[in-house]
Write a protein that holds these residues in place. Sequence first.
Motif, short mmCIF file in Angstrom:
data_model
loop_
_atom_site.label_atom_id
_atom_site.label_comp_id
_atom_site.label_asym_id
_atom_site.label_seq_id
_atom_site.Cartn_x
_atom_site.Cartn_y
_atom_site.Cartn_z
N VAL A 245 0.84 -1.20 0.00
CA VAL A 245 0.00 0.00 0.00
C VAL A 245 0.87 1.25 0.00
O VAL A 245 0.54 2.24 -0.65
N LEU A 246 1.97 1.21 0.71
CA LEU A 246 2.89 2.36 0.74
C LEU A 246 3.35 2.72 -0.66
O LEU A 246 3.51 3.91 -0.99
N GLU A 247 3.53 1.73 -1.52
CA GLU A 247 4.02 1.98 -2.88
C GLU A 247 2.91 2.45 -3.81
O GLU A 247 3.13 3.35 -4.63
N VAL A 248 1.71 1.86 -3.72
CA VAL A 248 0.69 2.14 -4.72
C VAL A 248 -0.39 3.12 -4.26
O VAL A 248 -1.06 3.75 -5.07
N GLN A 249 -0.59 3.24 -2.94
CA GLN A 249 -1.58 4.16 -2.40
C GLN A 249 -1.02 4.89 -1.19
O GLN A 249 -1.46 4.69 -0.05
N PRO A 250 -0.05 5.77 -1.38
CA PRO A 250 0.59 6.44 -0.25
C PRO A 250 -0.36 7.29 0.57
O PRO A 250 -0.17 7.44 1.78
N ALA A 251 -1.39 7.85 -0.05
CA ALA A 251 -2.36 8.64 0.72
C ALA A 251 -3.13 7.76 1.70
O ALA A 251 -3.41 8.17 2.83
N LYS A 252 -3.50 6.56 1.27
CA LYS A 252 -4.17 5.63 2.18
C LYS A 252 -3.26 5.27 3.34
O LYS A 252 -3.70 5.24 4.50
N LEU A 253 -1.99 5.01 3.06
CA LEU A 253 -1.05 4.66 4.12
C LEU A 253 -0.91 5.80 5.12
O LEU A 253 -0.88 5.58 6.34
N ALA A 254 -0.85 7.02 4.61
CA ALA A 254 -0.74 8.17 5.51
C ALA A 254 -1.98 8.29 6.39
O ALA A 254 -1.89 8.64 7.58
N ALA A 255 -3.15 7.98 5.84
CA ALA A 255 -4.38 8.01 6.63
C ALA A 255 -4.40 6.89 7.66
O ALA A 255 -4.84 7.09 8.81
N ILE A 256 -3.93 5.70 7.29
CA ILE A 256 -3.88 4.58 8.22
C ILE A 256 -3.06 4.92 9.45
O ILE A 256 -3.42 4.58 10.58
N GLU A 257 -1.96 5.63 9.24
CA GLU A 257 -1.05 5.95 10.35
C GLU A 257 -1.23 7.37 10.87
O GLU A 257 -0.51 7.79 11.78
N ALA A 258 -2.15 8.15 10.29
CA ALA A 258 -2.37 9.54 10.70
C ALA A 258 -1.09 10.35 10.62
O ALA A 258 -0.77 11.12 11.53
N PHE A 259 -0.35 10.19 9.52
CA PHE A 259 0.83 11.00 9.27
C PHE A 259 0.40 12.25 8.50
O PHE A 259 -0.20 12.14 7.43
N TRP A 260 0.73 13.42 9.02
CA TRP A 260 0.38 14.66 8.34
C TRP A 260 1.57 15.28 7.64
O TRP A 260 1.44 15.84 6.56
N GLU A 261 2.75 15.18 8.25
CA GLU A 261 3.96 15.77 7.68
C GLU A 261 4.79 14.69 7.00
O GLU A 261 4.80 13.54 7.43
N THR A 262 5.51 15.06 5.96
CA THR A 262 6.43 14.15 5.29
C THR A 262 7.77 14.20 6.02
O THR A 262 8.39 15.27 6.13
N ARG A 263 8.23 13.04 6.49
CA ARG A 263 9.49 13.01 7.26
C ARG A 263 10.06 11.60 7.27
O ARG A 263 9.39 10.63 6.89
N THR A 264 11.30 11.48 7.73
CA THR A 264 11.98 10.18 7.76
C THR A 264 11.94 9.53 9.14
O THR A 264 12.31 8.37 9.27
N ASP A 265 11.52 10.27 10.14
CA ASP A 265 11.49 9.71 11.49
C ASP A 265 10.06 9.72 12.04
O ASP A 265 9.80 10.21 13.13
N GLN A 266 9.15 9.17 11.26
CA GLN A 266 7.76 9.17 11.67
C GLN A 266 7.57 8.38 12.98
O GLN A 266 8.18 7.33 13.17
N ALA A 267 6.74 8.91 13.84
CA ALA A 267 6.38 8.18 15.06
C ALA A 267 5.26 7.19 14.74
O ALA A 267 4.49 7.38 13.79
N PHE A 268 5.20 6.15 15.53
CA PHE A 268 4.10 5.20 15.39
C PHE A 268 3.01 5.58 16.38
O PHE A 268 3.23 5.58 17.59
N HIS A 269 1.83 5.91 15.85
CA HIS A 269 0.73 6.35 16.70
C HIS A 269 -0.09 5.14 17.14
O HIS A 269 -0.82 4.54 16.32
N ILE A 270 0.02 4.79 18.40
CA ILE A 270 -0.80 3.70 18.93
C ILE A 270 -2.26 4.14 18.93
O ILE A 270 -3.16 3.39 18.56
N ALA A 271 -2.50 5.36 19.35
CA ALA A 271 -3.83 5.95 19.34
C ALA A 271 -3.69 7.44 19.10
O ALA A 271 -2.68 8.05 19.47
N ALA A 272 -4.69 8.04 18.46
CA ALA A 272 -4.65 9.47 18.16
C ALA A 272 -6.05 9.92 17.80
O ALA A 272 -6.96 9.09 17.59
#
Length: 469
Positions: A245-272
């Motif tokens: 999914v990261l390769e073919v649907q990056p927007a979906k992946l960002a929504a799955i993990e609630a990533f808003w900013e593009t970065r290399t040290d993304q935190a893993f959100h257990i809950a948000a």
Amino acid sequence: MDFDALLLSRLQFAFTIAFHIIFPSFTIGLASYLAVLEGLWLATKNEAFKTLYLFWIKIFALSFGMGVVSGVVMSYQFGTNWSVFTEVASPVIGPLLAFEVLTAFFLEASFLGVMLFGWKKVGPGLHFTATTLVAIGTIISAFWIISANSWMQAPDGFTQLADGTLRATNFWDVVFTDTFPERLAHMLLAAFLTTALVVGGASAWRLLKNRADPESNIALRMAIGMFAVVAPLQLVVGDLSGKEVLEVQPAKLAAIEAFWETRTDQAFHIAAWPDRAAEKNHWEISIPKVGSWIVAGRSDAEIKGLKSFAPEDRPPVAIVFWAFRVMVGLGIAMILLGAWGAWLIWKGGGPEKHPLFLKASILMAPTGFVAVISGWIVAEVGRQPWVVYGVLRTRDAVSPVGAGEVSASLLAFMVVYAIVFSVGALYILRLIAEGPKPVPEHDTQPPLKPRPPGYALGAAPDAPEETGR
């Protein structure tokens, strides 16, 4: 919220597919379970396997019937609510759905009658063959349905004509898209787990009342074996699917993990608590700097955030984020249940002697359905705003109908489903509560007697000679 025809059509499709997926996710695994039970009975001559088979085949027949009925409604909606999608994309995915009917449904329909009603009319070999072919048919059905859906998730092997319609240019690229292998494996494993959880819960219910019930003891141990092996495997397959999914649907992946900013040290959100309008999470429980490693397998991988995509191209974040966590959380609970049960068997005491484990198995019985529905929410809502990703937007795929017509059909579906499927589900639960009971020998097929000379596969043994010839 404006309940226009588009939103109502989406709600109607979501409502009907949530009901429909319950039954295939159960019958796919249950058909294979029945084939295993009958095979073990023929191999070991242990009557407990026959008793279990004759019990669960009744559950299978009811679930299969309700799955067929709800599946017809799904096809009906393509023409009524999503006619533009049908016109544009049917030249590509129409053959996939047709092959599902020609290969899987015809195979199931051809041998389902033998499986359900041929117990006393055909020989053991033919009956077992019929059960096995029905099980294979359910898997083939999943193959074509997941293939069609995977093409909608990551379309390939097609071209778009000047009038906007799509045409396949490479059939194999249409069938075997980038996400298809992982998604098919993920769905099949989910079906096996769903069935194992129901079988385990039903068996645990009986064992709480009668610890010495031999059939329920066998069924519970078989279910535990499935938990212990398949649940960890499902976690691995799910991780592979996420990386795809990261390769073919990056927007979906960002929504799955609630990533808003593009970065290399993304935190893993257990809950948000993601806020689509504010473009941020109002609060988070996170593990710093491990999000990139979990998502991409590398701690230095750059993961795009939702702000990298235009607002109109972002999926609903909160729904996708929480549906994914429900699915993963239940998956972890399944792994723990399997490990617990395997440990109890390994100790030698047996799970039937531990009421706490039996109660936990009962509580976990419906979680497979919840996890499957959550997974489909992640897949389908996460694909928004596209019905064919990157090609056809959902708002452009809806039929030119008014909100009144769609709301009327949605209300009708809700009423009918509430009556028909509630009655069916309650009857299935009633049968499960009764549990498997040994059937008198004269009421069942007697295929394990010594075979007379000239016995042919498929011939009923000890058949009386016909008269009047």
